[in-house]
Write a protein that holds these residues in place. Structure first.
Motif, PDB file in Angstrom:
ATOM      1  N   ALA B  24       0.768  -1.585   0.046  1.00 52.77           N
ATOM      2  CA  ALA B  24      -0.273  -0.272  -0.318  1.00 52.77           C
ATOM      3  C   ALA B  24       0.902   1.601   0.363  1.00 52.77           C
ATOM      4  CB  ALA B  24      -1.029  -0.142   1.591  1.00 52.77           C
ATOM      5  N   THR B  25       2.327   1.156   0.702  1.00 53.06           N
ATOM      6  CA  THR B  25       3.204   2.137   0.187  1.00 53.06           C
ATOM      7  C   THR B  25       4.141   2.095   0.073  1.00 53.06           C
ATOM      8  OG1 THR B  25       3.682   1.836   2.581  1.00 53.06           O
ATOM      9  CG2 THR B  25       2.026   3.001   2.225  1.00 53.06           C
ATOM     10  N   CYS B  26       4.863   2.286  -1.430  1.00 49.73           N
ATOM     11  CA  CYS B  26       5.794   1.454  -1.913  1.00 49.73           C
ATOM     12  C   CYS B  26       7.135   2.350  -1.943  1.00 49.73           C
ATOM     13  CB  CYS B  26       5.683   1.836  -3.612  1.00 49.73           C
ATOM     14  SG  CYS B  26       4.439   0.684  -4.984  1.00 49.73           S
ATOM     15  N   GLU B  53       7.467   9.767  -7.698  1.00 49.23           N
ATOM     16  CA  GLU B  53       8.829   9.456  -7.223  1.00 49.23           C
ATOM     17  C   GLU B  53       9.359   8.274  -6.375  1.00 49.23           C
ATOM     18  OE1 GLU B  53      10.954  11.881  -4.601  1.00 49.23           O
ATOM     19  OE2 GLU B  53      12.730  11.409  -4.580  1.00 49.23           O
ATOM     20  N   ALA B  54       8.375   8.288  -6.125  1.00 49.86           N
ATOM     21  CA  ALA B  54       8.664   6.361  -5.118  1.00 49.86           C
ATOM     22  C   ALA B  54       8.295   5.159  -5.831  1.00 49.86           C
ATOM     23  CB  ALA B  54       7.569   6.663  -4.302  1.00 49.86           C
ATOM     24  N   ILE B  55       7.359   5.842  -6.868  1.00 56.62           N
ATOM     25  CA  ILE B  55       6.936   4.205  -7.776  1.00 56.62           C
ATOM     26  C   ILE B  55       8.498   4.459  -8.959  1.00 56.62           C
ATOM     27  CG2 ILE B  55       5.478   4.108 -10.073  1.00 56.62           C
ATOM     28  CD1 ILE B  55       3.870   4.159  -7.816  1.00 56.62           C
ATOM     29  N   GLN B  56       8.551   5.768  -9.365  1.00 55.34           N
ATOM     30  CA  GLN B  56      10.278   5.478 -10.054  1.00 55.34           C
ATOM     31  C   GLN B  56      11.006   5.177  -9.717  1.00 55.34           C
ATOM     32  OE1 GLN B  56      10.224   9.285 -11.014  1.00 55.34           O
ATOM     33  NE2 GLN B  56       8.793   9.208 -12.948  1.00 55.34           N
ATOM     34  N   LYS B  57      11.428   5.368  -8.282  1.00 60.92           N
ATOM     35  CA  LYS B  57      12.487   4.285  -7.350  1.00 60.92           C
ATOM     36  C   LYS B  57      11.955   2.555  -6.632  1.00 60.92           C
ATOM     37  CE  LYS B  57      15.161   7.575  -4.596  1.00 60.92           C
ATOM     38  NZ  LYS B  57      15.156   8.156  -3.231  1.00 60.92           N
ATOM     39  N   SER B  58      10.986   2.365  -7.353  1.00 62.04           N
ATOM     40  CA  SER B  58      11.048   0.931  -6.743  1.00 62.04           C
ATOM     41  C   SER B  58      10.120   0.296  -8.158  1.00 62.04           C
ATOM     42  CB  SER B  58       9.542   1.120  -6.918  1.00 62.04           C
ATOM     43  OG  SER B  58       9.242   1.681  -5.409  1.00 62.04           O
TER      44      SER B  58
END
Lengths: 186, 186
Positions: B24-26, B53-58
């Motif tokens: 629920a929180t990448c 940014e979180a999606i891209q990093k993950s």
């Protein structure tokens, strides 16, 4: 997640054959049975209980459940657990409250439990753990757990890592404290 | 006892290849990495994050760390986690707070986290678990943990088994809630 299973799993990770392990509250011997399987005939397993009935129950259970080799490393001390006769241990376990099926008026007492935990802190090896299962289903149990929580919270974090594990949506569920002595650095 | 290791070990016990798992929180993708190894290319792994940014990093982390098969079962939803698009899941994990190395003013918010937990409770399969790691190192984190504790404690014990795990002799240590939906009986 069963809190008792969590305790047993944790024990299995830190105990190896050859270690010395203390059960500070034999009770009906179920914890000693699990611990003796982890030692598998090597090391030492020592059980304390102030009640003769607990020692007898535990001894009978272990004699009928263990191999000769597994049983021969076990000793019992029929005395209270304020002080330990041993100088070091890898794991010391407590299962507080009263003897299952025994006299419910005979529960562990807050003051002696705290004294015992202090002794345990002196005896436990670096990398070793004190495992304390609390039951708050009786008045003395609630008082005991509060005192333990206070004691454990105050242990310095550079030498001890103390965790608390409990079921929070059920009244009077047991709760577990794991008091790990950190390895000496340098 | 490391609380993060406890979470990972618990996940490894309940997740099997073929399951649907939601993060629920990448965040930086570290939890998805661990989860994708457990699924090993079978089932579905879905990551939510409100920050691009979180999606891209993950995504970058997973692409360079996983095999093609392991990566192909992963999907991302660039949106907040108040409601889930999926109808069922074996495990839903939360790692609350702010994105490591990102903007610290952008933390998860108590109200949306509670809404999300309510959705999670509707989506989680019997025998499945909602795993919530809280960080109380910032003001909103403290408020969030109190609200979560209240929410979790109120879940009925005949359908949910909720445990809380935390380090108690260190300030601002993370704490873990495991919210297990019991299997239907009969």
């Amino acid at each position: 997640m069963k809190i008792t299973s969590l305790a047993h799993e944790y024990w299995s990770k830190i105990v190896s054959p050859g270690d010395r392990v203390i059960d500070a509250t034999c009770g009906n011997g179920m914890d000693m049975l699990a611990l003796s399987k982890l030692l598998d005939g090597q090391g030492e397993l020592i059980g304390y209980d102030i009640q003769k009935e607990a020692i007898q129950k535990s001894e009978a259970l272990l004699k009928k459940s263990l191999t000769h080799d597994q049983f021969q490393i076990i000793a019992f001390h029929h005395q209270s657990h304020e002080t330990f006769l041993e100088k070091s241990a890898k794991l010391i376990v407590y299962n507080l409250g009263y003897l299952p099926g025994g006299d419910k008026s005979l529960t562990t007492q807050t003051e002696t439990t705290l004294q015992s935990l202090q002794s345990a802190c002196c005896v436990i090896l670096p990398g070793g753990t004190i495992s304390v299962m609390c039951y708050v289903g009786h008045e003395e149990g609630r008082r005991e757990e509060e005192a333990i929580q206070e004691f454990v919270q105050a242990l310095p974090s550079d030498r001890w890592c103390c965790s608390h594990h409990r079921i929070i949506n059920r009244h009077q569920a047991p709760s577990l404290y794991l008091i790990q002595r950190l390895r000496n650095i340098g």
